[in-house]
Each structure stands twice: as structure tokens, then as C-alpha cells.
Scaffold this active site. Structure first.
Site, PDB file in Angstrom:
ATOM      1  N   SER A 261      54.467 -46.085 -12.209  1.00  0.00           N
ATOM      2  CA  SER A 261      53.820 -44.923 -12.656  1.00  0.00           C
ATOM      3  C   SER A 261      53.849 -44.551 -13.896  1.00  0.00           C
ATOM      4  CB  SER A 261      54.756 -43.845 -11.790  1.00  0.00           C
ATOM      5  OG  SER A 261      56.131 -43.623 -12.461  1.00  0.00           O
ATOM      6  N   LYS A 262      53.137 -43.419 -14.309  1.00  0.00           N
ATOM      7  CA  LYS A 262      53.145 -43.163 -15.646  1.00  0.00           C
ATOM      8  C   LYS A 262      54.380 -42.737 -16.363  1.00  0.00           C
ATOM      9  CE  LYS A 262      51.286 -39.623 -18.685  1.00  0.00           C
ATOM     10  NZ  LYS A 262      52.631 -39.195 -19.271  1.00  0.00           N
TER      11      LYS A 262
END
Ligand code: GLU
Length: 504
Positions: A261-262
Site C-alpha cells: 500500500s501507499k
């Protein structure tokens, strides 16, 4: 069969590197098989539309060298390629399904849907969604009289159009990577195909477009695997051929646990987007591979190996080599763990292959950000000396700043260890040797300095370490005589004199 693949991003934000990999595999597959690569913008979800995202996606693909044959910019026989411009087509095709009785109107309110879900949950039902059994109890064109359905529509009552999922049918789908997949329709639901805002859902627009755009292979992320049966059913409902499918493995966190994920990137300090992205609402900037100093060749080489392997020891692939070697059969089923170190090493490899003049241009941009201007010829020589020591062009400054600025301070630890009582006297003699050396080349100065050290039995370390400290300010840097050749006699001697003055 004509090979036609598509990359179908939704412009809901920046393109995650998982999305870039999907685009890349589509592209490799298309080029390998003499096919066409289509870019379709899936922007039917107006609530999630983000300004600038479509352009960002296109810029990112271009930076990676992923070429599009048909799309919003390129045109093509099967356009428009932006779904928001295809509303009429979807209306026409949903009518076909309504006429065949494969789709139906549903008028249930949000409260009614919620009540239904609660009731099923309490009854511990296996399937708590809007399924064939539940359909009979809800407000839709199966339970209402035909006249009322018509009246509600004419009145402008809100409705959705749902797919009529058959009861208790085993549906077989095929995935090139995962093999045969069997699902009983009782586990599925009557998916919404058209929303109350008059826009098709992803599922409906996607299969209509894949059919009309003559897509032969649907290559997409694993997150779409649960939709495969519905999509297969939709093709069958229309009586259309089903394309081939390949669902690519997820990109996993560096720990191997969970989707990348970011937030992982922010936490560990690596980008998850190909290019920098500035959020138009918050103004937040997320880092990108491009801006971090990655070369597109390194980025795609690294990305290609996250989920695919060539079956050989080869690690470095140009785009053409990837095209040659790629096959969907060698894409793995299991998730691919992201490895930041590998990404860096890959970039270092490509950096070493680059022409020094090319790297000098890039390094000069970094220098000018620091207000330093220097001759290209000089920077090119500096680059040739330090490039082995870095993975990225911006890191060169750390390794080469002393080529542009004389040291203003000296590394304390090195001073303590290398600057002794007799050092100033030695450095004065060294100045004399350098003064007399002609030409002031790396080879010649090395020869003279070493001959002097040996003749006087001064000890190589005692001279060379203090020499480096005087010129560089620390105990780092490339070969000492290469450094001074570049700096020149005058500057070299000036630095030694300064060190004697400062360090005593
Ligand atoms: N628009 C979908 C996405 O954003 C496309 C999925 C597909 O390739 O079918 O991922």
C-alpha cells in the site's frame, strides 16, 4: 486470432505500481504476439473521479515506454475509448439484456436493502446478498405487475438494473495462470449493472467494451478474480464469445504479508507510484520513481520480475528482451514480494551502463539546484570517477561535492586518527613534490609521490590518509591521484595549505 489486449484504469487517483505492472504485462504480451495494446479509461464512477488522474496515467505509461496503439489520444476503430463518452452504447446493450429477461429493474430503497441484509444475517443465511432467492421477496420487475413497473419508470422513480443470476448452476471459467475455476451461482448475487444515476457499473461497461473492442485476452489484477464468474455469465447472457483471462498476482508488502500500500511506501521510504503525484484536493505530494532518480529501464525491468520469471538466470532485460522472453505461462500464482533493495540495485546496474556525458547532464541539473555551475567536460570526468559508488544520480553529490567545493570542515574522527604531530611537516614536503611534478596527471603524480614516500620511508598510510583528508575533508572518495588530476595543481596545493593552517 487477432491478439488485442487492453489496460483499463479508472482515473480515481495516481496509478499504483501494481497497475503499471498490469499495463506492462499487457504491453509485453501484445508486442510478443504481434497484437494491439488498447488504453481504455474507465470513468463511469463519477463520485471517485479525480482531476488530473487520467493525464497522470498517460504520462506514467509514456515514461515507462509502454506504447498505446488505440486509445483516447491515438484514436482507433473501436472508440470512443473513454467510458463516459459511451453512455448510448451501454443503454443500447442493457436494453438487450432486459429484453431477453437476463436483467431486470429493481426499486428497493437503501433501507429495504439494509433490512433484507439484516434479516438474512440473523437467519445465518450462507448468502446474504441480493440473490435469486431473495429476489422473490424484493421490489423489482419480477415481483411487481408489469404496469406498475412501467408506471414507476415513467414517474421517474429511482431504480437500478440488476443481472438475473441463475439459481444453482455450476459456472466454469478458465484462467491462463490459475487454470479452471468452478463456481456455483448460489454463492453469487444479482449484481447491479446500471446504477440509479443512469451510469453502467464497472462490470457491465467492462464486458460490453471488451466485446465491442474485440479484446482477445483480459489481463488484469488478482483483485478482479472474484468477478470472473459474473463476467463469464454476462458474456453468455449476450451470447458472446468469452475472451481468455489472466489474473496477475498481487504485489505484496516487503514482509510478504498483505497487499503493498501507499502507507508501506511512506513508512519505509520508497515510492509506490511511477511519478510524483500531487493530490489536487489536499495538495499532498506522494513520491515517484522518476523523481527519486530511477531510470525507466530499471523501473520496468524490476517491475517485470515482480510476478514473472524468465526461467533462466538472466536478470537484466531491455524492453525488447522482455518482449521476447515474456509469456503468461511464466507468471506466478502467488503474490510477489516487493524488495526495495532489488529496485535500487537494478537502478545502479543501469546507471553503470549509461554514457558519462548523459549522466553529467543529469548531474548538472542537480548541481544547478545547489547554485553550482560547472563545465560539462569537468562534470563528465567527475561522473566517471564516482558513478560506481552510487545507485542514483542525485546520490552523486554525496560522493563528489569536494570536486566543486573545497572542504570547509574536516571529519573529526578522521582528523583524530590520521592527523598526527608530524603530519604538517609531511604535508609541506608533499606540496614540494607536487609542485615539481609535470605533467600533473594521475599517473605521473602517483609515480612521484610514491617514489618520494618510499625513498624517505615515510609510510604510505601516514602520507596518503592525511593527503586525502586535506583535499576531500574526509576519508572517502575515489582514487586520490585521479581526484587531484581533476582539481589541478593549484587547487590541490591550496587545499593542503589550508588543512595545515586549520588543523595545525
Ligand atoms: N477499471 C478497472 C480497474 O481500475 C479495470 C479492471 C479490469 O481490467 O477489468 O482496475
Amino acid at each position: 486470432m487477432d491478439i488485442r489486449v487492453r489496460f483499463a484504469p479508472s482515473p480515481t487517483g495516481p496509478l499504483h505500481i501494481g497497475g503499471v505492472r498490469t499495463a506492462l504485462y499487457n504491453y509485453l504480451f501484445a508486442r510478443k504476439n504481434g497484437g494491439k495494446m488498447i488504453l481504455r479509461i474507465e470513468d463511469t464512477d463519477q463520485k471517485r473521479y479525480v482531476e488530473g488522474a487520467e493525464q497522470y496515467i498517460k504520462d506514467s505509461l509514456a515514461w515507462c515506454g509502454i506504447e498505446i496503439d488505440e486509445g483516447t489520444e491515438q484514436g482507433g476503430e473501436h472508440g470512443p475509448y473513454r467510458q463516459s463518452e459511451r453512455k448510448e452504447t451501454y443503454s443500447k446493450y442493457i436494453q438487450l439484456l432486459l429484453d431477453k429477461g437476463q436483467a431486470y429493474y429493481a426499486f428497493d430503497t437503501a433501507e429495504e436493502l439494509e433490512a433484507m441484509r439484516k434479516k438474512l444475517e440473523e437467519a445465518k443465511a450462507d448468502n446474504t446478498s441480493y440473490n435469486p432467492l431473495i429476489r422473490k421477496e424484493m421490489t423489482n420487475s419480477f415481483t411487481l405487475p408489469e404496469a406498475e413497473v412501467k408506471q414507476r419508470i415513467d414517474n421517474g422513480d429511482p431504480y437500478v438494473i440488476r443481472f438475473r443470476m441463475p439459481e444453482n448452476e455450476i459456472v466454469h471459467s478458465k484462467d491462463i495462470i490459475r487454470g479452471e475455476i468452478k463456481v456455483n451461482t448460489n454463492t453469487l448475487d444479482d449484481k447491479v449493472l446500471f446504477k440509479s444515476d443512469g451510469m453502467p457499473t464497472y462490470h457491465f461497461a467492462n464486458i460490453v467494451d471488451d466485446h465491442l473492442m474485440k479484446i482477445s485476452h483480459v489481463i488484469r489484477g488478482e483483485e478482479w478474480l472474484p468477478s470472473l464468474t459474473l463476467h463469464t455469465m454476462l458474456y453468455k447472457a449476450f451470447g458472446w464469445d468469452v475472451p481468455e483471462f489472466a489474473h496477475l498476482p498481487l504485489l505484496l508488502k516487503p514482509t510478504g504479508k498483505g497487499k503493498l500500500s501507499k502507507r508501506d511506501g511512506d513508512k519505509l521510504g520508497f515510492p509506490v507510484f511511477p511519478m510524483e503525484w500531487k493530490d489536487p484536493k489536499t495538495g499532498d505530494v506522494a513520491m515517484g520513481y522518476k523523481e527519486e532518480g530511477y531510470f525507466p529501464e530499471a523501473f520496468i525491468n524490476f517491475l517485470a520480475l515482480l510476478g514473472w520469471n524468465p526461467g533462466t538466470e538472466q536478470e537484466y532485460f531491455s524492453m525488447d528482451e522482455l518482449i521476447n522472453a515474456f509469456s503468461l505461462e511464466r507468471v506466478s500464482k502467488g503474490g510477489a514480494r516487493f524488495d526495495q533493495q532489488k529496485a535500487q540495485n537494478m537502478n545502479a546496474h543501469y546507471l553503470q551502463q549509461k554514457d558519462d556525458g548523459f549522466l553529467a547532464d543529469l548531474f548538472m541539473e542537480e548541481l544547478s539546484k545547489k547554485g553550482i555551475s560547472a563545465e560539462k567536460e569537468y562534470v563528465t570526468k567527475v561522473v566517471s570517477l564516482v558513478k560506481e559508488r552510487v545507485s542514483f544520480v542525485p546520490e552523486m553529490w554525496e560522493q563528489a561535492s569536494f570536486f566543486f567545493e573545497a572542504p570547509t570542515e574536516y571529519d573529526a574522527k578522521t582528523v583524530k586518527k590520521r592527523w598526527k604531530e608530524q603530519t604538517p611537516a609531511l604535508m609541506k614536503q608533499l606540496i614540494g613534490v607536487l609542485e615539481a611534478t609535470k605533467p600533473f596527471s594521475s599517473a605521473k603524480t602517483e609515480e612521484e609521490v610514491k617514489a618520494w614516500i618510499q625513498a624517505k620511508e615515510l609510510g604510505m598510510g601516514a602520507v596518503m590518509n592525511a593527503f586525502r583528508l586535506s583535499v576531500v575533508g574526509a576519508s572517502k572518495g575515489p582514487h586520490m591521484f585521479d581526484i587531484i588530476e581533476l582539481l589541478g595543481k593549484e587547487e590541490t596545493i591550496k587545499r593542503i595549505e589550508k588543512a595545515i593552517e586549520v588543523l595545525g
